[in-house]
Motif scaffolding. Structure first.
Motif, PDB file in Angstrom:
ATOM      1  N   MET A  68       0.819  -1.204   0.000  1.00 29.32           N
ATOM      2  CA  MET A  68       0.000   0.000   0.000  1.00 29.32           C
ATOM      3  C   MET A  68       0.860   1.265   0.000  1.00 29.32           C
ATOM      4  SD  MET A  68      -2.895  -1.167  -0.587  1.00 29.32           S
ATOM      5  CE  MET A  68      -3.602   0.469  -0.709  1.00 29.32           C
ATOM      6  N   THR A  69       2.059   1.172   0.519  1.00 33.65           N
ATOM      7  CA  THR A  69       3.004   2.291   0.416  1.00 33.65           C
ATOM      8  C   THR A  69       3.301   2.565  -1.048  1.00 33.65           C
ATOM      9  OG1 THR A  69       3.975   1.694   2.543  1.00 33.65           O
ATOM     10  CG2 THR A  69       5.295   3.113   1.102  1.00 33.65           C
ATOM     11  N   GLU A  70       3.589   1.501  -1.788  1.00 32.64           N
ATOM     12  CA  GLU A  70       3.866   1.641  -3.229  1.00 32.64           C
ATOM     13  C   GLU A  70       2.632   2.138  -3.982  1.00 32.64           C
ATOM     14  OE1 GLU A  70       6.772   1.588  -4.482  1.00 32.64           O
ATOM     15  OE2 GLU A  70       7.984  -0.016  -3.640  1.00 32.64           O
ATOM     16  N   VAL A  71       1.455   1.659  -3.601  1.00 35.41           N
ATOM     17  CA  VAL A  71       0.217   2.063  -4.269  1.00 35.41           C
ATOM     18  C   VAL A  71      -0.057   3.548  -4.021  1.00 35.41           C
ATOM     19  CG1 VAL A  71      -2.295   1.709  -4.306  1.00 35.41           C
ATOM     20  CG2 VAL A  71      -0.761  -0.265  -4.259  1.00 35.41           C
ATOM     21  N   GLU A  72       0.091   4.001  -2.785  1.00 34.42           N
ATOM     22  CA  GLU A  72      -0.068   5.432  -2.476  1.00 34.42           C
ATOM     23  C   GLU A  72       0.890   6.254  -3.336  1.00 34.42           C
ATOM     24  OE1 GLU A  72      -1.883   7.235  -0.031  1.00 34.42           O
ATOM     25  OE2 GLU A  72      -2.738   5.600   1.165  1.00 34.42           O
ATOM     26  N   ARG A  73       2.128   5.826  -3.370  1.00 32.96           N
ATOM     27  CA  ARG A  73       3.194   6.512  -4.104  1.00 32.96           C
ATOM     28  C   ARG A  73       2.848   6.597  -5.590  1.00 32.96           C
ATOM     29  NH1 ARG A  73       8.447   6.984  -2.166  1.00 32.96           N
ATOM     30  NH2 ARG A  73      10.104   6.833  -3.687  1.00 32.96           N
ATOM     31  N   ASN A  74       2.395   5.475  -6.143  1.00 32.62           N
ATOM     32  CA  ASN A  74       2.088   5.421  -7.568  1.00 32.62           C
ATOM     33  C   ASN A  74       0.926   6.343  -7.930  1.00 32.62           C
ATOM     34  OD1 ASN A  74       2.093   4.183 -10.343  1.00 32.62           O
ATOM     35  ND2 ASN A  74       0.075   3.546  -9.639  1.00 32.62           N
ATOM     36  N   TRP A  75      -0.213   6.171  -7.261  1.00 33.46           N
ATOM     37  CA  TRP A  75      -1.404   6.901  -7.682  1.00 33.46           C
ATOM     38  C   TRP A  75      -1.351   8.395  -7.365  1.00 33.46           C
ATOM     39  CZ3 TRP A  75      -4.477   5.428 -11.292  1.00 33.46           C
ATOM     40  CH2 TRP A  75      -4.580   4.069 -11.572  1.00 33.46           C
ATOM     41  N   PHE A  76      -0.853   8.757  -6.204  1.00 30.52           N
ATOM     42  CA  PHE A  76      -0.907  10.172  -5.821  1.00 30.52           C
ATOM     43  C   PHE A  76       0.306  10.972  -6.262  1.00 30.52           C
ATOM     44  CE2 PHE A  76      -3.871   8.314  -2.640  1.00 30.52           C
ATOM     45  CZ  PHE A  76      -5.008   8.973  -3.065  1.00 30.52           C
ATOM     46  N   GLN A  77       1.447  10.338  -6.408  1.00 29.00           N
ATOM     47  CA  GLN A  77       2.640  11.063  -6.835  1.00 29.00           C
ATOM     48  C   GLN A  77       2.882  10.914  -8.333  1.00 29.00           C
ATOM     49  OE1 GLN A  77       4.660  13.003  -4.661  1.00 29.00           O
ATOM     50  NE2 GLN A  77       2.802  12.665  -3.490  1.00 29.00           N
ATOM     51  N   GLU A  78       2.907   9.679  -8.794  1.00 27.77           N
ATOM     52  CA  GLU A  78       3.262   9.429 -10.192  1.00 27.77           C
ATOM     53  C   GLU A  78       2.115   9.704 -11.159  1.00 27.77           C
ATOM     54  OE1 GLU A  78       5.242   5.612 -10.559  1.00 27.77           O
ATOM     55  OE2 GLU A  78       6.180   5.909  -8.612  1.00 27.77           O
ATOM     56  N   VAL A  79       0.954   9.116 -10.899  1.00 33.14           N
ATOM     57  CA  VAL A  79      -0.173   9.299 -11.817  1.00 33.14           C
ATOM     58  C   VAL A  79      -0.753  10.709 -11.682  1.00 33.14           C
ATOM     59  CG1 VAL A  79      -2.488   8.497 -12.444  1.00 33.14           C
ATOM     60  CG2 VAL A  79      -0.713   6.830 -11.866  1.00 33.14           C
ATOM     61  N   ALA A  80      -1.098  11.113 -10.464  1.00 36.52           N
ATOM     62  CA  ALA A  80      -1.764  12.406 -10.289  1.00 36.52           C
ATOM     63  C   ALA A  80      -0.869  13.575 -10.663  1.00 36.52           C
ATOM     64  CB  ALA A  80      -2.263  12.554  -8.852  1.00 36.52           C
ATOM     65  N   LEU A  81       0.381  13.544 -10.190  1.00 36.24           N
ATOM     66  CA  LEU A  81       1.253  14.708 -10.368  1.00 36.24           C
ATOM     67  C   LEU A  81       2.317  14.544 -11.448  1.00 36.24           C
ATOM     68  CD1 LEU A  81       1.844  15.666  -6.632  1.00 36.24           C
ATOM     69  CD2 LEU A  81       0.087  16.513  -8.207  1.00 36.24           C
TER      70      LEU A  81
END
Length: 178
Positions: A68-81
């Protein structure tokens, strides 16, 4: 009235408001599920958190938190921003590295990384509206996600893995319930 649940580790989980606006409701459910995962991990040793009691599955509670750390990182940092962030736990050689814990992995380290990513996620969302489109497009369709889609997906992702966490915790020490 909002219901509050407290665990022995003083983790407080607040039920989402019953008649909130959409943004408040979505963020409330996401926080509810984040806290539920923390509750499932509370009070266990590093060894218990690394254990994989549901053979042949490689799932562990610590592995779920790392995932879930990786999932948070992916969706909110990589995809969103559109940020370029190196993975913390997986690699091309081990695509499921977030689930592959060793004796060197500790709850303190995993929890700190997870909480840091949650804080980053909240900061990322603060300046975005529900209809805002994310920077990185979908790998399959090329379409762009809006923030609403990501919040709904994250609720689904946590809820699914919290079901796994329920089973893991019951097999580790018999604890059941919310």
């Amino acid at each position: 009235m909002t219901a509050v649940t407290t665990t022995p580790k003083n983790i407080i989980r607040i039920d989402p408001e019953l008649a909130a606006g959409e943004r408040t409701m979505l963020e409330g459910w996401l926080d509810y599920h984040r806290t539920t995962l923390a509750m499932k991990c509370a009070g266990l040793s590093d060894e218990q958190l690394r254990s994989t009691p549901l053979a042949p599955s490689e799932l562990s509670l610590m592995g779920l938190v790392r995932h879930m750390t990786e999932v948070e990182r992916n969706w909110f940092q990589e995809v969103a921003l559109g940020a370029e962030r190196a993975p913390l736990y997986f690699s091309d050689a081990d695509r499921d590295g977030d689930f592959h814990t060793t004796e060197a992995d500790t709850w303190g380290t995993a929890e700190a990384a997870w909480l840091e990513e949650i804080a980053r996620s909240r900061t990322s969302l603060a300046g975005l509206g529900l209809d805002d489109l994310c920077v990185r497009p979908d790998r399959v369709t090329g379409g762009r996600f809006n923030v609403r889609w990501i919040l709904n997906h994250m609720i689904e992702e946590y809820a699914r893995h919290n079901g796994h966490a329920d089973l893991l915790r019951e097999h580790i020490d018999g604890a059941t319930g919310e």
